[in-house]
Write an enzyme that holds these catalytic residues in place. Structure first.
Site, PDB file in Angstrom:
ATOM      1  N   ASP A  28       0.830  -1.213   0.000  1.00  0.00           N
ATOM      2  CA  ASP A  28       0.000   0.000   0.000  1.00  0.00           C
ATOM      3  C   ASP A  28       0.864   1.262   0.000  1.00  0.00           C
ATOM      4  OD1 ASP A  28      -2.288   1.494   0.054  1.00  0.00           O
ATOM      5  OD2 ASP A  28      -2.729   1.148   2.167  1.00  0.00           O
ATOM      6  N   ASN A  76     -10.678  -2.779  -6.548  1.00  0.00           N
ATOM      7  CA  ASN A  76      -9.828  -1.800  -7.250  1.00  0.00           C
ATOM      8  C   ASN A  76     -10.355  -1.403  -8.639  1.00  0.00           C
ATOM      9  OD1 ASN A  76      -6.655  -3.012  -5.888  1.00  0.00           O
ATOM     10  ND2 ASN A  76      -7.965  -1.344  -5.195  1.00  0.00           N
TER      11      ASN A  76
HETATM   12  C1  FPP Z   1      -2.003   0.185  -3.280  1.00  0.00           C
HETATM   13  O1  FPP Z   1      -1.518   1.517  -3.265  1.00  0.00           O
HETATM   14  C2  FPP Z   1      -1.485  -0.500  -4.451  1.00  0.00           C
HETATM   15  C3  FPP Z   1      -2.246  -1.068  -5.433  1.00  0.00           C
HETATM   16  C4  FPP Z   1      -3.713  -1.078  -5.394  1.00  0.00           C
HETATM   17  C5  FPP Z   1      -1.635  -1.680  -6.631  1.00  0.00           C
HETATM   18  C6  FPP Z   1      -0.407  -2.506  -6.371  1.00  0.00           C
HETATM   19  C7  FPP Z   1       0.255  -2.684  -7.660  1.00  0.00           C
HETATM   20  C8  FPP Z   1       1.599  -2.727  -7.848  1.00  0.00           C
HETATM   21  C9  FPP Z   1       2.579  -2.694  -6.751  1.00  0.00           C
HETATM   22  C10 FPP Z   1       2.146  -2.770  -9.233  1.00  0.00           C
HETATM   23  C11 FPP Z   1       1.891  -4.024 -10.029  1.00  0.00           C
HETATM   24  C12 FPP Z   1       2.155  -5.282  -9.321  1.00  0.00           C
HETATM   25  C13 FPP Z   1       2.926  -6.300  -9.751  1.00  0.00           C
HETATM   26  C14 FPP Z   1       2.844  -7.575  -8.984  1.00  0.00           C
HETATM   27  C15 FPP Z   1       3.848  -6.214 -10.890  1.00  0.00           C
HETATM   28  P1  FPP Z   1      -2.553   2.723  -3.411  1.00  0.00           P
HETATM   29  O2  FPP Z   1      -2.665   3.088  -4.846  1.00  0.00           O
HETATM   30  O3  FPP Z   1      -3.857   2.362  -2.769  1.00  0.00           O
HETATM   31  O4  FPP Z   1      -1.807   3.841  -2.590  1.00  0.00           O
HETATM   32  P2  FPP Z   1      -2.482   5.031  -1.780  1.00  0.00           P
HETATM   33  O5  FPP Z   1      -3.248   4.406  -0.650  1.00  0.00           O
HETATM   34  O6  FPP Z   1      -1.318   5.825  -1.310  1.00  0.00           O
HETATM   35  O7  FPP Z   1      -3.361   5.795  -2.740  1.00  0.00           O
END
Ligand code: FPP
Length: 248
Positions: A28, A76
């Site tokens: 996250d 998501n």
């Molecule tokens: C949460 O951060 C992250 C996600 C919903 C996406 C995770 C995806 C990756 C790390 C990239 C692709 C993955 C692989 C396995 C290649 P957020 O966007 O909710 O962060 P925030 O809470 O700060 O907005």
């Protein structure tokens, strides 16, 4: 830092002969990482994908048996189309690279989640990586993709009910172990340690069944900044805990 004491924070010495078997990570904070730098959220996900590569490779190198990551939840899809497209693009890139390196790395790849709404191309890539690595004996990396813990439980209940209707199962003989066999994680031991980055104190529908007795490590570090050192702190904290599984 939340949820663990100063004593635990101070201890970063890892005993590599006593690693957890299975670490699960809620990656996250990509969006906040990007915002802090005046970048679009998609840049945060790109940086997060790099961190994932580094950490997955390191977990393989230290001999971890299982790593499970929350890459895309069933909730998501509510994000802007551009952001969803960017995450799917990063996954595609990662899977193509993984396929090219599979013989060398011998990492076993699995996917937890309902892959049916993904593009045929991405589904085919998931299937191909799963198939090629089926017999590999190295670290198993489980990517949770369009995954939701409640959805997983409902699907399992539905599949079990269908087996009862078909005469293949009997409700009176259902046990915790047998029910586990209906989950995406069938055959995979429960996570010993669940890590969540960016300081949020929530499970967010992640591994609801499997995390019943997991130890938790929450860090304020945003996922793109997560490092091997922070992983060491998480493992050291885990190693300092007294796991009782409901006993004394
Ligand atoms: C949460 O951060 C992250 C996600 C919903 C996406 C995770 C995806 C990756 C790390 C990239 C692709 C993955 C692989 C396995 C290649 P957020 O966007 O909710 O962060 P925030 O809470 O700060 O907005």
């Amino acid at each position: 830092m939340a949820l663990f004491s100063k004593k635990m924070a101070a201890q970063t010495e890892v005993d590599f002969s006593r690693l957890p078997r299975h670490i699960a990570i809620i990656m996250d904070g990509n969006g906040r990482w990007a915002k802090k730098r005046g970048l679009p959220r998609t840049a945060g996900h790109a940086a997060g994908a790099e961190t994932f590569r580094t950490i997955a490779t390191y977990c393989k190198d230290i001999g971890l048996d299982y790593l499970t990551v929350y890459a895309f939840s069933s909730e998501n899809w509510k994000r802007p189309e551009e952001e969803v497209g960017a995450i799917m693009g990063l996954l595609k890139k990662y899977l193509l690279e993984a396929i090219a390196q599979m013989e060398r790395d011998r990492v076993k790849m699995e996917f937890f989640g309902d892959l049916s709404p993904l593009t045929p191309e991405l589904r085919e890539l998931c299937e191909r990586t799963r198939e090629i690595s089926r017999h590999y004996e190295g670290c198993q990396v489980n990517i949770c993709l369009n995954y939701g813990g409640r959805d997983e439980l409902v699907r399992a209940a539905r599949a079990f009910a269908q087996d009862c209707i078909d005469g293949k199962a009997d409700p009176n003989h259902l046990t915790v172990d047998r029910f586990g066999g209906y989950l995406y994680s069938q055959g995979v031991p429960d996570p010993d340690l669940v890590i969540r980055t960016s300081g949020e104190l929530r499970l967010s529908n992640f591994l609801l069944w499997q995390a019943a007795y997991s130890e938790f490590y929450i860090t304020d570090v945003l996922w793109p900044d997560f490092s091997k050192e922070e992983l060491h702190r998480a493992i050291a904290a885990y190693q300092s805990r007294d796991r009782r599984f409901g006993g004394v």
